[in-house]
Design an enzyme around this catalytic site. Structure first.
Site, PDB file in Angstrom:
ATOM      1  N   PRO A   2     -28.131  49.954  29.886  1.00 22.34           N
ATOM      2  CA  PRO A   2     -27.413  51.389  29.935  1.00 22.34           C
ATOM      3  C   PRO A   2     -26.243  51.559  29.038  1.00 22.34           C
ATOM      4  CG  PRO A   2     -27.831  50.549  32.169  1.00 22.34           C
ATOM      5  CD  PRO A   2     -28.311  49.246  31.214  1.00 22.34           C
ATOM      6  N   GLU A   3     -26.025  52.539  28.264  1.00 21.20           N
ATOM      7  CA  GLU A   3     -25.113  52.931  27.515  1.00 21.20           C
ATOM      8  C   GLU A   3     -24.478  53.932  28.017  1.00 21.20           C
ATOM      9  OE1 GLU A   3     -25.901  52.908  23.472  1.00 21.20           O
ATOM     10  OE2 GLU A   3     -27.594  51.655  23.578  1.00 21.20           O
ATOM     11  N   LYS A  55     -18.584  52.597  29.897  1.00 20.03           N
ATOM     12  CA  LYS A  55     -20.210  52.078  30.666  1.00 20.03           C
ATOM     13  C   LYS A  55     -19.784  52.028  31.819  1.00 20.03           C
ATOM     14  CE  LYS A  55     -21.418  50.608  26.094  1.00 20.03           C
ATOM     15  NZ  LYS A  55     -22.228  49.482  25.450  1.00 20.03           N
ATOM     16  N   HIS A 103     -35.493  41.463  41.929  1.00 14.27           N
ATOM     17  CA  HIS A 103     -34.389  41.739  40.888  1.00 14.27           C
ATOM     18  C   HIS A 103     -33.132  42.442  41.735  1.00 14.27           C
ATOM     19  CE1 HIS A 103     -37.379  41.203  37.539  1.00 14.27           C
ATOM     20  NE2 HIS A 103     -36.825  40.057  37.784  1.00 14.27           N
ATOM     21  N   ARG A 122     -31.137  39.938  34.725  1.00  9.76           N
ATOM     22  CA  ARG A 122     -30.355  38.936  34.051  1.00  9.76           C
ATOM     23  C   ARG A 122     -28.837  38.587  34.590  1.00  9.76           C
ATOM     24  NH1 ARG A 122     -30.758  39.997  27.455  1.00  9.76           N
ATOM     25  NH2 ARG A 122     -29.932  38.142  27.425  1.00  9.76           N
ATOM     26  N   ARG A 274     -27.029  41.731  16.621  1.00 11.07           N
ATOM     27  CA  ARG A 274     -28.141  42.722  17.344  1.00 11.07           C
ATOM     28  C   ARG A 274     -29.107  43.176  16.666  1.00 11.07           C
ATOM     29  NH1 ARG A 274     -25.110  44.706  21.890  1.00 11.07           N
ATOM     30  NH2 ARG A 274     -27.115  45.187  22.623  1.00 11.07           N
TER      31      ARG A 274
END
Length: 284
Positions: A2-3, A55, A103, A122, A274
């Site tokens: 998420p930005e 963020k 998760h 992650r 990236r």
DNA sequence: CTAGGATCCTGTCAGC
DNA sequence: TGCTGACAGGATCCTA
């Protein structure tokens, strides 16, 4: 992750759904996802205020402690309440899974029986519990640059000049230089400014820098207005998605498709470590 | 100080 | 089908 627009979407969703709810239970399923003070200190507290810096999502409790959440790459916030469900953050199948899912790293129960789940595939993200002083001294927040709409053209230009040898995309992604920009909006802003993301800062004119700053504001505001690029609201049975990517993205994840401006094929390469999407004609 | 690469983690997908 | 490596909407740490 998420930005900024996705975190803003989360903030607004949580504000609508769990403001003034009292936490009756907290479960930490992955120790590394929790930082700072002991989690027991949130018990019996109401969430009385939400805020966002870049963020980072901030939640103030009635005992004046703060929970600061950073979702990093794969964090999600999911609220399951009476008749209403809300999820935003990293898009994957977990949005629709039974909660808690495999998760889920942390979850909260409120005294009305509703729940907030922090999912994070992650495990890069975290929630940090801290007092006011700890918040002021937090390294990430302390070093965080102003948000694009709070930065003058002069200031942006001055900040750029400190990194003449960096590719412009690396600078846009650097939270110490400008807050909230991530991989999607860096690529999109470069497209708007008609500049290849790998171009070094020293090659960039003042005029292009102005277009970049305006472009960052434009794409992020458009995304906020459309519910971020990854939001689902389960009130609607089909789980409507945040629509930014479909509606507005010009280059991000459009490699192989045609540029909407010139028709050339969008390419993907690597810049600043990236995945980077661009139009070879418009951004030559 | 800067710039670039490795690293934290789990999962998916393309290409043998 | 099974394996293997690349890669992923982020930020920090380490090295040169």
């Amino acid at each position: 992750m998420p930005e900024l627009p996705e975190v803003e979407t989360i903030k607004r969703g949580l504000e609508r759904l769990i403001l003034h709810k009292k936490i009756s239970r907290v479960e930490i399923l992955n120790e590394k996802s929790w930082r700072g003070m002991d989690a027991e200190r949130v018990l019996g507290q109401e969430i009385v205020e939400f805020d966002r810096r870049g963020k980072a999502l901030l939640m103030r409790l009635s005992n004046n402690l703060w929970m600061m959440a950073h979702l990093r790459m794969t964090g999600q916030m999911i609220v399951v309440g009476a008749g209403e469900k809300f999820a935003a953050g990293h898009p994957d199948g977990n949005f629709t899974a039974e909660m808690p899912s495999r998760h889920t790293r942390i979850w909260f129960e409120f005294d009305d029986g509703s729940h907030l789940y922090f999912n994070d595939l992650r495990k890069f993200g975290f929630i940090k519990l801290t007092d006011e002083l700890g918040l002021q001294e937090d390294d990430f927040l302390r070093k965080l640059a102003p948000e694009p709409w709070d930065m003058s053209s002069d200031e942006f230009w001055a900040r750029l000049q400190k990194h003449p040898n960096s590719p412009i995309k690396a600078v846009l992604l650097n939270q110490h230089i400008i807050a909230g920009v991530g991989n999607i909006y860096a690529d999109e802003a470069c497209f708007i400014a008609r500049i290849f993301p790998g171009v070094k800062v020293r090659e960039i004119s003042r005029e292009t820098a102005d277009k970049l700053l305006a472009g960052v504001c434009e794409v992020m505001q458009a995304s906020i207005d459309s519910g971020g690029s990854t939001m689902k609201d389960y009130v609607r049975a089909d789980g409507t998605k945040g629509s930014y990517l479909e509606k507005f993205a010009q280059v991000f994840r459009r490699d192989g498709d045609c540029c909407r401006v010139c028709g050339a094929k969008i390419l993907k390469t690597r810049v600043a470590g990236r995945g980077t999407h661009y139009c070879p004609e418009c951004q030559g």
